[in-house]
Scaffold this motif. Structure first.
Motif, short mmCIF file in Angstrom:
data_model
loop_
_atom_site.label_atom_id
_atom_site.label_comp_id
_atom_site.label_asym_id
_atom_site.label_seq_id
_atom_site.Cartn_x
_atom_site.Cartn_y
_atom_site.Cartn_z
N UNK A 282 0.79 -1.23 0.00
CA UNK A 282 0.00 0.00 0.00
C UNK A 282 0.82 1.28 0.00
N UNK A 283 2.14 1.20 -0.11
CA UNK A 283 2.94 2.41 -0.25
C UNK A 283 3.53 2.91 1.05
N UNK A 284 4.40 3.92 0.92
CA UNK A 284 5.09 4.49 2.07
C UNK A 284 5.49 5.92 1.78
N UNK A 285 5.82 6.66 2.82
CA UNK A 285 6.36 8.02 2.67
C UNK A 285 7.76 8.10 3.27
N UNK A 286 8.35 6.96 3.63
CA UNK A 286 9.63 6.95 4.34
C UNK A 286 10.65 6.10 3.59
N UNK A 287 11.74 6.72 3.14
CA UNK A 287 12.80 6.03 2.42
C UNK A 287 14.15 6.53 2.91
N UNK A 288 15.08 5.62 3.15
CA UNK A 288 16.44 6.07 3.49
C UNK A 288 17.09 6.77 2.31
N UNK A 289 16.72 6.39 1.10
CA UNK A 289 17.28 7.01 -0.10
C UNK A 289 17.02 8.51 -0.11
N UNK A 290 15.85 8.92 0.37
CA UNK A 290 15.52 10.35 0.40
C UNK A 290 16.44 11.11 1.35
N UNK A 291 17.09 10.40 2.28
CA UNK A 291 18.03 11.03 3.21
C UNK A 291 19.48 10.82 2.78
N UNK A 292 19.68 10.41 1.53
CA UNK A 292 21.02 10.28 0.99
C UNK A 292 21.75 9.00 1.34
N UNK A 293 21.02 7.98 1.80
CA UNK A 293 21.64 6.71 2.16
C UNK A 293 21.78 5.82 0.93
N UNK A 294 22.95 5.23 0.76
CA UNK A 294 23.19 4.24 -0.28
C UNK A 294 23.61 2.95 0.42
N UNK A 295 22.84 1.89 0.24
CA UNK A 295 23.12 0.66 0.97
C UNK A 295 24.28 -0.11 0.35
N UNK A 296 24.84 -1.02 1.16
CA UNK A 296 25.92 -1.88 0.73
C UNK A 296 25.53 -3.33 0.97
N UNK A 297 26.18 -4.28 0.30
CA UNK A 297 25.92 -5.68 0.60
C UNK A 297 26.14 -5.97 2.08
N UNK A 298 25.27 -6.80 2.64
CA UNK A 298 25.27 -7.22 4.05
C UNK A 298 24.67 -6.19 5.00
#
Length: 330
Positions: A282-298
């Motif tokens: 149903x969707x969301x309004x919260x993303x780490x990407x919007x705060x400049x986060x880039x994930x890494x493996x693990x």
């Protein structure tokens, strides 16, 4: 009432039910899908189907989670008959996340991006009166049961992906009965997981960005969705919290009703085929990407909300590159 699916000490599939703070095994049940099929044949729904089978030994869900024995709270014997879909721009604040160029929603329509136009349409007519049809939301297809990662297990990100980002959401769980009628079992936590860098290149790449794996569960909350949901989404790296932020859901925090979103999904006969399972996010309004986060493996995604039981945790894993070879039959 909450339901889980798990492997017992012998490696056999089993179902557990949590009621009044106690979790016990459901006798003779190998899957929630099986229970749902039985429930559709009798009065009383899932509670009656569980009562008819009786309950067995007590379970410790936390131990099952630590040992990696939890499954998603529903699946289908044929994964191709489980459909994973979703809607976007459905939550208050979601347009700001999608389109940071627009800080306010009071500009003339001709000056708004398509995202903001869609969001405003939901604000104006996403919660229709009973008996009326509301505006249709943004809709996307993610895949079938083959893209689903079990709770606690890695979410794979393809080698060609430009981003591997979480999306903390609530998903509705449905089984289509023998008459082609969608039957809602309840709701669960979900990590919709998308490639936000690909989407950002061009909005028309949204469909590509959604063709990724996902996870949901570990528990299925049987019954209606609470009107107010306030959980926490976080990313853990090397044992430390890298990022965390609350996420809101439930109709008090949405621009659409659940009924309106369900109508615009199940109005298509394609999605009303007897026996199929639907996991609709149903969707969301919260993303780490919007705060400049880039994930890494693990990195580990963790989504929790007390009304849904155990947290949903999954590490992210980058897959090896796979050559694409198209062979002819002519």
């Amino acid at each position: 009432m909450h339901l889980i699916q798990f492997y017992d000490d012998n490696g056999t599939r089993a179902v557990g039910v949590t009621q009044q703070g106690e979790t016990r095994r459901v006798n003779g049940a190998g899957s929630v899908y099986e229970l749902a099929q039985a429930a559709m044949q009798q009065i009383g729904g899932l509670p009656a189907a569980i009562e008819a089978r009786g309950l067995g030994e007590a379970l410790d869900k936390s131990v099952l989670a630590r040992e990696g024995r939890l499954l998603t709270p529903i699946d289908h014997p044929d994964p191709a008959h489980l459909h994973v879909t979703g809607t976007g721009l459905t939550h208050l604040g979601s347009a700001a996340t999608r389109d940071s160029m627009h800080k306010k929603n009071d500009k003339p329509v001709e000056e708004l991006t398509d995202s903001m136009k869609m969001f405003r349409m939901g604000l104006e007519n996403g919660k229709p009166q009973a008996g009326q049809k509301g505006v249709q939301p943004e809709w996307f297809y993610k895949g079938n049961g083959h893209i689903v990662a079990n709770p606690g297990h890695p979410i794979p990100s393809p080698a060609f992906a430009l981003d591997a980002g979480e999306e903390p959401e609530i998903a509705g769980i449905y089984v289509i009965d023998q008459h082609g009628q969608p039957r809602r079992l309840g709701f669960t936590l979900a990590n919709e997981f998308s490639d936000h860098v690909t989407e950002r290149i061009n909005y028309l790449y949204l469909a590509h960005s959604k063709l990724r794996a996902c996870s949901f569960g570990p528990e299925l909350r049987v019954g209606d969705l609470p009107r107010h949901i306030e959980g926490m989404s976080r990313i853990i790296r090397d044992g430390q919290v890298l990022w965390e932020k609350p996420f809101l859901s439930g109709e008090d925090n949405m621009s659409h009703t659940i009924a309106n979103l369900e109508y615009h999904h199940f109005k298509y006969e394609l999605f009303c085929q007897p026996g199929d399972v639907h996991v609709h996010m149903f969707g969301t309004a919260t993303l780490s990407f919007a705060d400049g986060i880039s994930t890494r493996p693990d990195d580990i995604f963790e989504i929790e909300e007390s009304q849904f039981g155990l947290a949903l945790r999954n590490p992210v894993r980058t897959e090896a590159e796979k050559p694409v070879i198209v062979g002819g039959l002519y």
